[in-house]
Design a protein around this motif. Sequence first.
Motif, PDB file in Angstrom:
ATOM      1  N   MET A   1       0.841  -1.198   0.000  1.00  0.00           N
ATOM      2  CA  MET A   1       0.000   0.000   0.000  1.00  0.00           C
ATOM      3  C   MET A   1       0.877   1.250   0.000  1.00  0.00           C
ATOM      4  N   THR A   2       0.667   2.119  -0.998  1.00  0.00           N
ATOM      5  CA  THR A   2       1.469   3.348  -1.036  1.00  0.00           C
ATOM      6  C   THR A   2       0.936   4.337  -0.009  1.00  0.00           C
ATOM      7  N   ALA A   3       1.752   5.342   0.252  1.00  0.00           N
ATOM      8  CA  ALA A   3       1.456   6.245   1.369  1.00  0.00           C
ATOM      9  C   ALA A   3       0.060   6.878   1.307  1.00  0.00           C
ATOM     10  N   ALA A   4      -0.277   7.472   0.151  1.00  0.00           N
ATOM     11  CA  ALA A   4      -1.521   8.235   0.097  1.00  0.00           C
ATOM     12  C   ALA A   4      -2.719   7.379  -0.301  1.00  0.00           C
ATOM     13  N   GLU A   5      -2.470   6.109  -0.492  1.00  0.00           N
ATOM     14  CA  GLU A   5      -3.533   5.243  -0.952  1.00  0.00           C
ATOM     15  C   GLU A   5      -4.650   5.124   0.087  1.00  0.00           C
ATOM     16  N   MET A   6      -5.893   4.972  -0.409  1.00  0.00           N
ATOM     17  CA  MET A   6      -7.016   4.786   0.500  1.00  0.00           C
ATOM     18  C   MET A   6      -7.641   3.431   0.210  1.00  0.00           C
ATOM     19  N   LEU A   7      -8.015   2.745   1.262  1.00  0.00           N
ATOM     20  CA  LEU A   7      -8.601   1.421   1.113  1.00  0.00           C
ATOM     21  C   LEU A   7      -9.830   1.259   1.996  1.00  0.00           C
ATOM     22  N   VAL A   8     -10.772   0.472   1.489  1.00  0.00           N
ATOM     23  CA  VAL A   8     -11.913   0.122   2.331  1.00  0.00           C
ATOM     24  C   VAL A   8     -11.428  -0.875   3.376  1.00  0.00           C
ATOM     25  N   VAL A   9     -11.686  -0.595   4.651  1.00  0.00           N
ATOM     26  CA  VAL A   9     -11.200  -1.494   5.701  1.00  0.00           C
ATOM     27  C   VAL A   9     -12.333  -2.106   6.512  1.00  0.00           C
ATOM     28  N   GLY A  10     -13.546  -1.961   6.052  1.00  0.00           N
ATOM     29  CA  GLY A  10     -14.619  -2.594   6.801  1.00  0.00           C
ATOM     30  C   GLY A  10     -15.951  -2.032   6.339  1.00  0.00           C
ATOM     31  N   THR A  11     -16.968  -2.864   6.467  1.00  0.00           N
ATOM     32  CA  THR A  11     -18.293  -2.435   6.051  1.00  0.00           C
ATOM     33  C   THR A  11     -19.215  -2.615   7.234  1.00  0.00           C
ATOM     34  N   THR A  12     -20.026  -1.661   7.506  1.00  0.00           N
ATOM     35  CA  THR A  12     -20.993  -1.870   8.575  1.00  0.00           C
ATOM     36  C   THR A  12     -22.300  -2.360   7.974  1.00  0.00           C
ATOM     37  N   THR A  13     -22.830  -1.600   7.037  1.00  0.00           N
ATOM     38  CA  THR A  13     -24.075  -2.031   6.397  1.00  0.00           C
ATOM     39  C   THR A  13     -23.883  -1.780   4.910  1.00  0.00           C
TER      40      THR A  13
END
Length: 611
Positions: A1-13
Amino acid sequence: MTAAEMLVVGTTTQQYVYVASRTYKFRMNEILIIEDESLGFPRGEVLETSSFNKFIPPATENGFLVDREVITRLQEIGFDLQREEVNVARVRLLEELPWPVRTGVRVRRPLFEEVEGYLLRARPGKGWVVGIIKGTEELAGQMPEELRGLAPVIDRQGQLRQDAGVPFILGYREMSQYPHVGVFGGSGSGKSYGLRVLLEEVMQQRLPAVVFDPHYEMDFATPTGVVGIDRADFRDRFRIFHLGRETGVDFSSLRTPEVVKLLQGAGRDFSEAMTNAVEAIHKRGMDCDYFEKLLEKILAFLEGRSENKEEEERLLQYKSLSASTIRGILWRFQSLRRTGLFTGDVAPVETALRQRQVAVIRGSVRVLQLFASYLLNYLYQKRRDYMDRRQAGEEGDYFPPFLVVTDEAHNFAPVGAEINAPARSIIREIAQEGRKYGVFLVLATQRPRLLDETVTAQLNTKFIFRTVRHSDISVIQEETDITKEEAGRLPYLPSGDAFVSSAFFGRTVAIRVRAAFTSPPHTTNPFDEMEEKLQSEEEIVLEVAREGGWFPLQPGGVNPLAEAVGERLGRPVSYDEMVTMLDRLVAKGKLVREESPFGAAYNLVEEGETR
Ligand SMILES: Nc1ncnc2c1ncn2[C@@H]1O[C@H](COP(=O)(O)OP(=O)(O)O)[C@@H](O)[C@H]1O
Ligand SMILES: [Mg+2]
């Protein structure tokens, strides 16, 4: 994962996801694109943000943003929570998804074109440019020319900023579908300022409006003169009418039920017997003087004080009425007359609307309510008659659609049948049926809880400014689609920031109201005003003491000085107040305090030392 990268880390609904990044600091309300191809690249809006590391555990973050599952995910993806800081955002998806977003999917910031449809529901010129959408600062840099320079805002440092976000434009043509606007917020939250901005837009589009102005603040003649704001010449677009001077109710034109209605509004406990008596006595066409004299004569007759036989004959028809009933009518009528309500008529207001102007009506809240009940009935009827005739295929006198704008709306249409509120029924009627006739409400109040529920339910677009009171927040939650997080932010919104909950937008939008092009007549902040007063009093103390050669001022001189200062101020000044004033001058460096065996002595600061 690069520094500025954004990732989904969980879903609530299916509506919420968590997104994390090592270096990117999420902004409240910014829109993000979730790169899940199978779901069609859904968009989401940042609702909450948080950063944490081992020193700032997530559980102590306000409101506890991140749960166990997210932490486990972060670790799985390779975050070392012992060593690094993580930024996490809770994101609300802008559309409901058929299945949840996959964890680990990439997220990115959008281009303007990709989210234009969510942000702009009306083009400039086709709606009211009320402000900017929060969290769109970066997108504003990519806006096309036609959207630039429309909505300058004043930031929290008091700086004017152009293109600080994508303009928030409320399409006024859509108002026929979604009529009626509510403006809610506590004192100082930006309601009046917001109404001013709305009315500037109304004037720009030349829409007729009638404005009830109990605070005498809706004057648009003075441009703010701030650089960058020069669209402010509204002088021929509005007119101010003082109730009891330039406008009022022409008594001789009133029908008997209207007289009854006004008298009912004048005081509590208007009895059935009073209604019957007015019906027996009043005839349309009587003027104020005639009606009052007649009431007086009838009262004299009933009390056996009549002097004239011939007149007594004529008054015989009233012999079954009771003197106390007539007395009750008389004092109500006289108190109405004293308000000036029956001076002038509504013709100038009607003319202003026909000229597509904004008619601002000033008076006290109490008398404005009475006048509003009469005026709104009158104007609404005009518009309805025109529409009905047109429907029937007849030609007729044109009367335009119009807006009704008022602050303190909870006084005009209060909740609770037991509260005497003459304007409530017509406001309710317009709330429920005005849309058919093109008559729209813009109602502002600091107490939504106290506004008639039927009316509140019809306000399709609500501007919600800072609100602290719990009972008002719960009404707002019931009446809008605002989320729990947003409701939690309401007490902390800076003046001029608002959530807009609108059937037209289909979601809640966080905005900042744009800078007004005009300024209200008295802009002195009460605290500045207080400070100014204090300073002028201190000047007077110095002047009196210097002129009278009081310095150095020994303890024994305090009382005589207090007397001399009191004379100049035109009010008594006590020993304690005098000492307080002197000490304040010491604190400001204008005097020095010298301790002496007899107590504190005050002296002027040596020449050259003065700050
Ligand atoms: N959109 C805005 N931009 C800049 N300043 C604002 C804005 N809205 C409100 N203010 C400031 O806050 C003050 C209070 O706002 P006001 O509209 O009078 O509050 P309210 O009517 O809700 O009591 C204003 O005098 C103004 O200085
Ligand atoms: Mg106000």
